[in-house]
Design an enzyme around this catalytic site. Structure first.
Site, PDB file in Angstrom:
ATOM      1  N   ASP A  60      -3.896 -13.564  -2.289  1.00  9.09           N
ATOM      2  CA  ASP A  60      -4.246 -13.270  -1.144  1.00  9.09           C
ATOM      3  C   ASP A  60      -3.610 -14.527  -0.368  1.00  9.09           C
ATOM      4  OD1 ASP A  60      -2.751 -10.818  -1.418  1.00  9.09           O
ATOM      5  OD2 ASP A  60      -4.737  -9.961  -0.423  1.00  9.09           O
ATOM      6  N   HIS A  88     -10.502 -14.423   3.663  1.00 12.22           N
ATOM      7  CA  HIS A  88     -11.584 -13.364   2.812  1.00 12.22           C
ATOM      8  C   HIS A  88     -12.875 -14.568   2.467  1.00 12.22           C
ATOM      9  CE1 HIS A  88      -9.281  -9.338   1.882  1.00 12.22           C
ATOM     10  NE2 HIS A  88      -9.449  -9.761   3.182  1.00 12.22           N
ATOM     11  N   ASP A  98      -5.421 -13.635   9.233  1.00  6.41           N
ATOM     12  CA  ASP A  98      -4.397 -13.381   8.263  1.00  6.41           C
ATOM     13  C   ASP A  98      -3.396 -13.944   8.641  1.00  6.41           C
ATOM     14  OD1 ASP A  98      -5.579 -11.710   6.543  1.00  6.41           O
ATOM     15  OD2 ASP A  98      -4.792 -10.213   7.886  1.00  6.41           O
ATOM     16  N   ASP A 139       2.662   1.508   3.293  1.00  3.28           N
ATOM     17  CA  ASP A 139       3.188   1.341   4.114  1.00  3.28           C
ATOM     18  C   ASP A 139       4.802   1.760   4.259  1.00  3.28           C
ATOM     19  OD1 ASP A 139       0.980  -0.454   4.467  1.00  3.28           O
ATOM     20  OD2 ASP A 139       1.575  -1.730   2.274  1.00  3.28           O
ATOM     21  N   GLU A 197     -10.531  -7.126  -4.480  1.00  2.00           N
ATOM     22  CA  GLU A 197     -10.535  -8.043  -3.721  1.00  2.00           C
ATOM     23  C   GLU A 197     -11.436  -8.491  -2.925  1.00  2.00           C
ATOM     24  OE1 GLU A 197      -6.534  -7.642  -1.453  1.00  2.00           O
ATOM     25  OE2 GLU A 197      -7.163  -8.902  -0.147  1.00  2.00           O
ATOM     26  N   HIS A 215       0.893  -1.150   0.155  1.00  2.00           N
ATOM     27  CA  HIS A 215      -0.047   0.417   0.034  1.00  2.00           C
ATOM     28  C   HIS A 215       1.352   1.229   0.277  1.00  2.00           C
ATOM     29  CE1 HIS A 215      -2.044  -3.027   2.203  1.00  2.00           C
ATOM     30  NE2 HIS A 215      -3.635  -2.270   1.904  1.00  2.00           N
ATOM     31  N   ASP A 234     -10.615 -12.088  10.482  1.00  2.00           N
ATOM     32  CA  ASP A 234      -9.855 -11.577   8.854  1.00  2.00           C
ATOM     33  C   ASP A 234      -8.543 -11.820   9.851  1.00  2.00           C
ATOM     34  OD1 ASP A 234      -8.646 -11.997   7.163  1.00  2.00           O
ATOM     35  OD2 ASP A 234      -8.552  -9.798   6.480  1.00  2.00           O
ATOM     36  N   ASP A 278      -0.509 -12.734   2.321  1.00  2.00           N
ATOM     37  CA  ASP A 278      -1.139 -12.085   3.016  1.00  2.00           C
ATOM     38  C   ASP A 278      -1.238 -12.034   3.954  1.00  2.00           C
ATOM     39  OD1 ASP A 278      -2.667  -9.081   4.230  1.00  2.00           O
ATOM     40  OD2 ASP A 278      -4.181  -9.244   2.826  1.00  2.00           O
ATOM     41  N   GLU A 307      -8.656 -13.877  -1.887  1.00  2.62           N
ATOM     42  CA  GLU A 307      -7.830 -14.258  -0.231  1.00  2.62           C
ATOM     43  C   GLU A 307      -8.768 -15.131   0.165  1.00  2.62           C
ATOM     44  OE1 GLU A 307      -6.424 -10.495   1.929  1.00  2.62           O
ATOM     45  OE2 GLU A 307      -6.579 -11.920   3.764  1.00  2.62           O
TER      46      GLU A 307
HETATM   47  C1  XUL Z   1      -7.677  -6.855   4.398  1.00  2.00           C
HETATM   48  C2  XUL Z   1      -6.419  -6.942   3.427  1.00  2.00           C
HETATM   49  C3  XUL Z   1      -5.881  -5.600   2.298  1.00  2.00           C
HETATM   50  C4  XUL Z   1      -5.684  -5.622   0.982  1.00  2.00           C
HETATM   51  C5  XUL Z   1      -4.780  -5.032   0.167  1.00  2.00           C
HETATM   52  O1  XUL Z   1      -8.177  -7.443   4.800  1.00  2.00           O
HETATM   53  O2  XUL Z   1      -6.505  -8.489   2.922  1.00  2.00           O
HETATM   54  O3  XUL Z   1      -4.597  -5.888   2.945  1.00  2.00           O
HETATM   55  O4  XUL Z   1      -5.107  -7.080   0.593  1.00  2.00           O
HETATM   56  O5  XUL Z   1      -4.967  -3.970   0.976  1.00  2.00           O
HETATM   57 CO    CO Z   2      -5.205  -8.944   1.073  1.00  2.00          CO
END
Ligand code: XUL
Ligand code: CO
Length: 439
Positions: free
Chosen positions: A294, A269, A307, A102, A230, A99, A305, A337, A266
């Site tokens: 992702d 998600h 991650d 970041d 996404e 991003h 989430d 991610d 993702e």
């Molecule tokens: C948030 C997510 C983000 C996107 C990019 O859940 O997955 O990090 O991948 O904005």
């Molecule tokens: Co993501």
């Protein structure tokens, strides 16, 4: 090269190795199914989780020091850039995703923020040239700052919309300048908390307007990369418009954006949307919208989430099965991610997390290729639908059968007596045999 992470280059030592700082399955240059593993997998480092994220959660401050010895914002940002490239070198990860925020902290004004981004981009350009690392995709963080409290493209306040438009324009320029192969829209706050205060129609029309403006601008400056949406159903908002793959595809078609966008799926998600990872990939593949991934995993018992780095080899296998069936990655790849747990706060934990995720997907790639080579699954599915290749089935598929033909056929049939077993348990045992046989 800097030496923040301490270990040497991580090498492939094979499945029997007990060296934690080695790959058991990822052998980057080993050629399988016509190309090196690195080209099948196109691994990417996610800048946000890996470089700045310190393990902060709702109940506590960070546990990991991500300053890399820096003192102020831009100094830290430069050190993080050096550390990121060191990590990619050591892990043999070819790509990264970022991003805008970041890479460099926001300034007092948009111009100052843009100047900071340009300064870091100068450094990144040099690092990219000297290492050969590449940008898989870039994106804009249009959800963290208070100005986006009600959303960005879907904000009720046009000033926030305009700010987002300018921010994304700049993020696209930076992505293009760094040779990025893709650009992602993730609707961080593009949704609602309550319908009582929300005009969903206008919000979605505006989101589509923003996407059209940005895509047209990107093409006008020569950006030839892929655009992705996404999907995510919730978090941070109660309901996000990009709920899941099917919803996003309908949105793209409704606004005539389907030729311009693919999907970045993702895993976690998908889980939040009540789907499996494979389901979301299948929807993307079958609608021709598969783009990038992702790669992470959630916790089946939690509703948020998490991650986590992906270690579930079943999910990784079924994911790679869909990727191969989709023809493999073109401009997309596997972006982690994912973040180490808050209690895993050391730099060695970062290395170990990536090794675990990369090995799971390298294993998944090999298992998916075995599954396809074995052919029992594909043959079963082909035979299950064989009725559509001749007779009334072929007439249905070709559109030749009218409603009257079908009625006549059904009346003559009397009853359906041709159903056969779906053999789910048998197919699951085939999957087990192939996955476990590969250890
Ligand atoms: C948030 C997510 C983000 C996107 C990019 O859940 O997955 O990090 O991948 O904005
Ligand atoms: Co993501």
């Amino acid at each position: 090269m800097s030496d923040f992470f301490g270990a040497g280059k991580i090498k492939y030592e094979g499945a029997g190795s007990d060296n934690p700082l080695s790959f058991k399955h990822y052998d980057a240059d080993a050629v399988i199914a016509g190309k090196p593993m690195r080209e099948h997998l196109r691994f990417a480092l996610s800048w946000w989780h890996t470089m700045p994220a310190e393990g902060t959660d709702m109940f506590g401050v960070g546990t990991a020091d991500k300053s890399f010895g820096g003192v102020d914002g831009m100094d830290v940002a430069r050190r993080r850039a050096a550390a990121a490239f060191e990590l990619m070198e050591k892990l043999d990860v070819d790509y990264f995703c970022f991003h805008d925020r970041d890479l460099a902290p926001e300034g007092e004004t948009l111009s100052e923020t843009n100047a900071r981004l340009d300064a870091i981009s100068d450094e990144l350009e040099t690092l990219i040239k000297s290492t050969g690392k590449k940008v898989l995709w870039g994106t804009a963080n249009c959800f963290g700052h208070p100005r986006y409290m009600h959303g960005a493209g879907t904000a009720p306040n046009p000033d926030a919309f305009a700010f987002a438009a300018a921010q994304i324009k700049k993020a696209i320029e930076v992505t293009h300048r760094l040779g990025g192969e893709g650009y992602v829209f993730w609707g961080g706050r593009e949704g609602y908390e309550t319908l009582l205060n929300t005009n969903c129609g206008l919000e979605q029309d505006n989101m589509a307007r923003l996407m059209r403006l940005e895509v047209d601008y990107a093409r006008s400056i020569g950006f030839a990369g892929d655009f992705y949406i996404e999907p995510k159903p919730k978090e941070p908002t109660k309901h996000q418009y990009d709920f899941d793959a099917a919803t996003v595809i309908a949105f793209l078609q409704r606004y005539g954006l389907d030729k311009d966008f693919k999907l970045n799926i993702e895993a976690n998600h998908a889980t939040l949307a009540g789907h499996t990872f494979q389901h979301e990939l299948r929807v993307a593949r079958e609608t021709g919208a598969f783009g990038s991934i992702d790669a992470n995993q959630g916790d089946a018992l939690l509703g948020w989430d998490t991650d986590q780095f992906p270690t579930n080899v079943y999910d990784a296998t079924l994911c790679m099965y869909e990727v191969i069936k989709a023809g493999g990655f073109t401009k997309g790849g596997l972006n982690f991610d994912a973040k180490a747990r808050r209690g895993s706060f050391t730099r060695e934990d970062t290395l170990l997390s990536y090794i675990a995720g990369m090995d799971a997907f390298a294993f998944g790639l090999k298992a998916a290729l075995r599954l396809i080579e074995d052919g029992r699954l594909d043959t079963f599915v082909d035979e299950r639908y064989a009725g559509y290749k001749s007779g009334i089935g072929a007439d249905i598929v070709s559109g030749k059968a009218t409603i009257f033909d079908l009625e006549r056929y059904a009346l003559a049939l009397g009853e359906v007596t041709t159903n056969t077993s779906g053999r789910q348990e048998y197919l699951e045992s085939v999957l087990n045999q192939i996955i476990l046989g590969g250890i």
